[in-house]
Structures are given as structure tokens and as C-alpha cells.
Design an enzyme around this catalytic site. Structure first.
Site, short mmCIF file in Angstrom:
data_model
loop_
_atom_site.label_atom_id
_atom_site.label_comp_id
_atom_site.label_asym_id
_atom_site.label_seq_id
_atom_site.Cartn_x
_atom_site.Cartn_y
_atom_site.Cartn_z
N GLU A 69 37.75 48.76 64.96
CA GLU A 69 36.77 49.33 64.34
C GLU A 69 35.42 49.71 64.97
O GLU A 69 34.72 50.71 64.58
CB GLU A 69 36.47 48.66 62.84
CG GLU A 69 37.72 48.45 61.98
CD GLU A 69 38.07 49.74 61.10
OE1 GLU A 69 37.06 50.32 60.93
OE2 GLU A 69 39.15 50.05 60.99
N SER A 127 47.15 19.69 2.45
CA SER A 127 47.15 18.05 2.32
C SER A 127 46.84 17.43 3.79
O SER A 127 47.11 16.44 3.68
CB SER A 127 48.47 17.93 1.68
OG SER A 127 48.22 18.23 0.30
#
Length: 581
Positions: free
Chosen positions: A63, A338
């Protein structure tokens, strides 16, 4: 020329801090999810010291071979690019240094006009003044896009080769990685193996020319085939759990969702992989659920907790949960029926010291002002023991008992179990689970853990610890057990709840191990709907190791969508899941 660059760096200092994918882990260290970044990709940051020197040298050779000698702009490269672009009558070749590429990636778009190139150069010059070469290189190798949604070389190494320790990368793999930045979508080995191999070989030649590798090493690497990582065939589990864990982490740290998800944090949760998988397998079985409605699917949610420490072992917020979807396991919007009786009626009565499981309670039709509760089957026995009243889920004795101990005392008892009821719930109807806003399976499971754990409350939690990107612990759960109720109350309640499973309404929850628990059913009670139509089905119970809560129902109950089945479906789901553990 550098004024623009200085302005950009001063104005956007946050750009220098690269977002990093946070990770959520199960209790055994299994990675459950790597959270995508806002740009819908993934990044795992790494220092130069974690990278093999050959990888660093190769990226520089490919690069920007003069990286360590120029001051941000490679004038030889620029001159070469200008000649080539003049020949081609356009701006196509950049001649960009690594510093320029970093400047572009952090601050600019990918356009190729002259102004953008000048701005890029200005930022690059400023970066070189403010950062060392190694700092620039490290930023670049972590920032660069590597295809397949991967940002940075470490993330790419894991994606393409299954390698987490980059020091284990081979020569051919390093060359493959260094080949990608030229064209991330075409030179990565997943999207285009042939082009990737061709460019890899070009990189290998560059490596050999720069004497980074020998000719023999180059030839051997060129012959090496691409071997993708072995994919884990295990299904991803726990979307609901991970959503709840992230929310808990936000509360505990004060971090925003964005900060938490893109800050490189590691969240270690209490998820028990086997428990979560067992739950999800059971939820995938169509026959395990009540019939669907006219235009809605019957839904469900479940939570499993370790009563010894309060850790949430498994959590499922629906039959097909998705990230960010409705999490029914933690949304307090369901009437418990319940299943609330042990928490609000019988538990407070036992704790008061005035009643025992053998105390006789009146079972007669009674009106309390404007409230006139009724037994579901219309049968009244005159008198029953507390244990029978709970076992058979008889309503009249439960309401009478709440009246005797007092609503205020009972609500205080519930708070000690981690359940704080709304101010609007200051009435006798809570005796049968009629609440203003409702509860969640997580709330119900936590309350029952107190009965299961000798009266000790360990508050429910999902997140064990959180570490930042520097591996520093920023949060760790600290156990704070409280003796919420007496050991005697917990033992008596457990004995009664075991009987409710072995001989009462919770029979379908029975297993090879001892189970204690309670069903809960709420009626729909809408005009034009059969009297046996139900809205919510529950079972909450525990074994010697696990406490779990199961809810079933519709997201929106109406005359076209209601439960035609009873709470036995929820009890059976409890048994089905916990039998696998």
C-alpha cells in the site's frame, strides 16, 4: 494547506476513536453474538503488537512502501498517479499514502474529485503532525474495510480464516488479507475466490521482491488452497435473552445503547446454553401450544432462574423471538391469576405466624362491599385446610385469607419477594391475581425463587460482568442475598406447592425430580364470549435446582382470539423444558 486538516481533527476528535463490535457471551464463554456496528459491519481492534511483523511489512510494501520516510504525502506516488491520470484523461488513480487512506476513511467520502483530494492531503499532513507513524499505521489497519462487513485486519482474519490470534496467520493468509483493500468486494476469498487467489499471488511476488519471504516460501504459498473456517453448525440462541442483557447492562453502567454496542465491550451473561437450547427446542414444537385464534398465533414466554444466586439461566420472549422484538418474558403486562396466590395470600398468612398449612379456612360465598368473588366451579365446601385450598386453587378461602392478614401486609410481603405492585392494586381482587398493569414471567420466577431458596431473595440478573476494550472490568455483579421471609414459611410453602403438583392443578408439571409449583388462569370475561374462554395461562414452579415461569396467551385477546385451553399447557411446557436439563 494543513489548515483544513487541523480544523477537521479539532472539530471531530471522536473520529479517532474507532467503534468496535461488542460481544455477548454465555456463562461458559460461548460467544452468543458480536454486535454489528452502526455501519452494519464488524470490527475487532488490535494493537500492532498483536499483529505478525510480516503482516505489517506486507501491507506497507503493497500500500505505501515509503510510509516511514514521507510526512503524509508520497510525492513519488502522486507524480506517478498524475502521469497515469493525464494519459487516461480523468482522476482514476489516487497514489494515496496509508496516511491519506486513513484520512479518507475517517473524515471523507470516496469521491475522486480534485477538492476531495486536496482535503485528504490536508488531513493527512495534520495526522502526521499529531500522531506517530506507528499510531497512524495501527489506526489504518483497524479502520480499513476488508469486505464481507469486516473492518480491520483482526476482524478479517477471524472471518476468512477463523483465526483469533493473528500471530498464527500463515504466509498465504497474510497475502490474501493484504490483497483485499484494493477491492474489498472483489478480492476477498468469499465473494470471489479466483480473483482473490490471483491478487494474493501478486502480493506474494511483492513480498518476495521486498525480501520479506523467500522464493520457496512464495511458491509454496501460491499452491496453498483457500480453506474457509469451519462454521459452527449450532444455531444462534437467545435473541430475547441478549436484548434483555443489553438493557440491564445499560442500566448498570449508564452507557447508551450505541456506546455499549460499539465500544468493544465484552458482556458475560449468566445464560446456560443447554437450558436456553432446551427452551427453544420445546418452543419449536407446535403441539406444545394451545390452538391459535382466528387471526393470531398463540404466544408464550418463559424464564428459568438459578434460585441459589438469582442468575437468569434462560429466557425466551416469544415463539419466534427476534432482536429488538417484543420481549414478553420481561414485559409486565400479564395477569397472573392464581399463580399469584402463594405470593399475595398464602405466603403472607404463613409469615404472619397466625396460620399453618393445616389451618381451616371458610369456603363459602362471600361479598366484600362491591367485590363478590366466586369459585370457578360454583362449588363451596364450607371449610377447607389451607393446603387443600392451594392444591385445588379454590378462590373463596384465598380472598378471605387476604382480608384477614390485610392488603397492606400482603403487598409488603410481595415486595420482599421482589414484586412491587402498583398503587391501584390496593384492593382484595389481587387475591385472585387481578392486577392493574400485570406482571412478567421474570417477576414471577424471581418471587418463587424465595420459596425455593429457604426464604432468601437473590435479585434476578442476566449480566455477570462487563469488560471494556482494554480488558478492564467496568461492571461486575455483586451478590446481595437477603433473608426476605422465614425459613419456615419457605418450607411450608414448598410442601404445599409440591402437593399442588403431585395431586392438584399442576399435575402436568410432574417430572422425575420433585416439583413444586402453581398454575394460574385468567378468564377473558367479554360479552358474547363463552364463560370458559381464558386470557392468560401460567405455571410457575421449581425443582431442587431451577425456578421457572411459563406464560401462554395472545398478544391481544378479543372475541376472535382467546385461550380455549387451560393452564395445563403451561405446566406441561415447564415439565418438557426442565426434563431436558
Amino acid at each position: 494547506m494543513s489548515q483544513y486538516g487541523k480544523l477537521m481533527l479539532d472539530r471531530y476528535p471522536e473520529k479517532m476513536i474507532l467503534p468496535e463490535s461488542s460481544v455477548i457471551m454465555a456463562s461458559d464463554g460461548t460467544v452468543l453474538r458480536r454486535i454489528p456496528l452502526p455501519e452494519t459491519g464488524y470490527r475487532i481492534k488490535a494493537g500492532l503488537g498483536e499483529m505478525p511483523q510480516l503482516l505489517i511489512d506486507t501491507f506497507i510494501a503493497v500500500e505505501d512502501r515509503r510510509f516511514y520516510s514521507h510526512k503524509g504525502l508520497d510525492y513519488q506516488g502522486i507524480a506517478r498517479a498524475l502521469v497515469n491520470n493525464t494519459v487516461r484523461m480523468g482522476v482514476s488513480e489516487g497514489g494515496s499514502s496509508i496516511t491519506q487512506q486513513l484520512a479518507r476513511g475517517l473524515y471523507l467520502n470516496r469521491g475522486q474529485n480534485l477538492l476531495r483530494k486536496l482535503n485528504e492531503a490536508s488531513i493527512a499532513l495534520t495526522l502526521e503532525k499529531q500522531l506517530s507513524k506507528d499510531e497512524i499505521l495501527q489506526l489504518y489497519l483497524n479502520q480499513i474495510y476488508m469486505g464481507q462487513g469486516q473492518y480491520g485486519v483482526k476482524s478479517a482474519a477471524e472471518r476468512y480464516f477463523g483465526i483469533t490470534d493473528m500471530k498464527h496467520l500463515e504466509i498465504g493468509q497474510i497475502a490474501t488479507l493484504a490483497a483485499i483493500p484494493k477491492g474489498p468486494s472483489i478480492y476477498n476469498p468469499v465473494d470471489n475466490l479466483e480473483l482473490s487467489a490471483g491478487r494474493r499471488d501478486l502480493v506474494l511476488r511483492i513480498m518476495q521482491q521486498h525480501k520479506l519471504i523467500t522464493t520457496e516460501q512464495m511458491r509454496a504459498a501460491m499452491k496453498g488452497p483457500y480453506i474457509p473456517p469451519v462454521k459452527d453448525k449450532t444455531e444462534i440462541v437467545g435473541a430475547s435473552y441478549m436484548d434483555a442483557a443489553i438493557k440491564e447492562a445499560m442500566r448498570q453502567t449508564g452507557l447508551s445503547r450505541k456506546e455499549l454496542c460499539a465500544g468493544g465491550y465484552t458482556l458475560v451473561t449468566g445464560m446456560n446454553i443447554e437450558a436456553q437450547r432446551a427452551m427453544e427446542r420445546a418452543f419449536s414444537q407446535e403441539e406444545a401450544f394451545p390452538p391459535d385464534g382466528k387471526n393470531q398465533r398463540a404466544e408464550a414466554a418463559m424464564v428459568i432462574m438459578d434460585q441459589r444466586n438469582g442468575e437468569v439461566a434462560a429466557l425466551l420472549g416469544g415463539r419466534n423471538p427476534s432482536t429488538g422484538g417484543l420481549n414478553r418474558a420481561v414485559t409486565p403486562s400479564r395477569q397472573p391469576g392464581s399463580a399469584l396466590k402463594p405470593i399475595i395470600d398464602y405466603g403472607p398468612a404463613l409469615e404472619s405466624g397466625k396460620y399453618t398449612p393445616d389451618s381451616l379456612l371458610p369456603d363459602i360465598k362471600t361479598t366484600y362491599g362491591s367485590y363478590s368473588p366466586a369459585n370457578l366451579n360454583g362449588v363451596y365446601r364450607g371449610q377447607v385446610s389451607m393446603r387443600v385450598a392451594l392444591q385445588q386453587s379454590i378462590n373463596a378461602p384465598a380472598v378471605w385469607l387476604l382480608k384477614q392478614v390485610g392488603v397492606s401486609y400482603a403487598r409488603g410481603f410481595a415486595v420482599r419477594l421482589g414484586m412491587e405492585l402498583a398503587a391501584e392494586d390496593n384492593h382484595l381482587a389481587i387475591a385472585l391475581g387481578g392486577l392493574h398493569s400485570g406482571v412478567s414471567p421474570l417477576m414471577m420466577a424471581q418471587a418463587y425463587t424465595v420459596f425455593a431458596n429457604g426464604g432468601i431473595l437473590n435479585k434476578a440478573y442476566l449480566v455477570r460482568s462487563i469488560r471494556n476494550s482494554q480488558n478492564q472490568v467496568v461492571y461486575s455483579h455483586v451478590a446481595a442475598p437477603q433473608q426476605a421471609i422465614s425459613v419456615r414459611t419457605a418450607a411450608d410453602m414448598t410442601a404445599m406447592l409440591r402437593q399442588a403438583v403431585s395431586e392438584g392443578t399442576g399435575r402436568r408439571a410432574r417430572m422425575d425430580v420433585t416439583v413444586a409449583g402453581k398454575t394460574g388462569t385468567t378468564q377473558l370475561d367479554l360479552p358474547g364470549v363463552p364463560g370458559k374462554a381464558n386470557r392468560d395461562l401460567w405455571f410457575v414452579g421449581y425443582t431442587p435446582r431451577w425456578t421457572a415461569a411459563v406464560w401462554m396467551g395472545f398478544d391481544h385477546s378479543d372475541p376472535d382470539n382467546y385461550m380455549t385451553a387451560g393452564s395445563g399447557f403451561a405446566a406441561a411446557m415447564f415439565s418438557k423444558v426442565l426434563s431436558m436439563l
